[in-house]
Design a protein around this motif. Structure first.
Motif, short mmCIF file in Angstrom:
data_model
loop_
_atom_site.label_atom_id
_atom_site.label_comp_id
_atom_site.label_asym_id
_atom_site.label_seq_id
_atom_site.Cartn_x
_atom_site.Cartn_y
_atom_site.Cartn_z
N TYR A 29 0.83 -1.20 0.00
CA TYR A 29 0.00 0.00 0.00
C TYR A 29 0.87 1.26 0.00
N GLU A 33 0.27 3.76 -3.07
CA GLU A 33 -0.37 5.05 -2.78
C GLU A 33 0.61 6.16 -2.46
N LYS A 34 1.91 5.85 -2.51
CA LYS A 34 2.96 6.84 -2.28
C LYS A 34 2.78 7.56 -0.94
N GLN A 60 -2.21 12.67 6.53
CA GLN A 60 -2.59 11.54 5.68
C GLN A 60 -3.50 10.55 6.41
N ARG A 63 -7.23 9.68 5.11
CA ARG A 63 -7.24 8.96 3.83
C ARG A 63 -6.84 7.50 4.03
N VAL A 64 -5.76 7.27 4.78
CA VAL A 64 -5.29 5.91 5.01
C VAL A 64 -6.28 5.15 5.90
N ALA A 67 -9.28 4.01 3.95
CA ALA A 67 -8.96 2.96 2.97
C ALA A 67 -8.65 1.62 3.63
#
Length: 78
Positions: A29, A33-34, A60, A63-64, A67
């Motif tokens: 991941y 997803e950088k 971040q 978002r993480v 997901a």
């Protein structure tokens, strides 16, 4: 910037193996997803409890989290 440790808990006799396998997916991941950090790991807390973790920058986290759906999180201290 503050870093957060996102944690996935695993229980049972195979908890360590499952956590180690989950860490592989977390590393995938990161590359896909950088994610700005590359800090992951596995901690064995007992014979039947292990965890896998991923450290992310605070900006971040949402978002993480959305997901990957970690079980919990905490502030990461270097």
């Amino acid at each position: 910037m503050r870093k957060l440790k996102l944690i996935w808990d695993f229980y049972g006799p195979d908890a360590n193996k499952i956590a180690a396998h989950h860490e592989k997916h977390l590393k995938d991941y990161i590359q896909l997803e950088k994610v700005g950090t590359n800090i992951t790991g596995v901690e064995n807390l007992s014979d039947i409890h292990a965890l896998a973790f991923l450290v992310v920058h605070e900006d971040q986290m949402k978002r993480v989290r959305d997901a990957l759906k970690p079980h919990r999180g905490q502030v990461y201290v270097d």
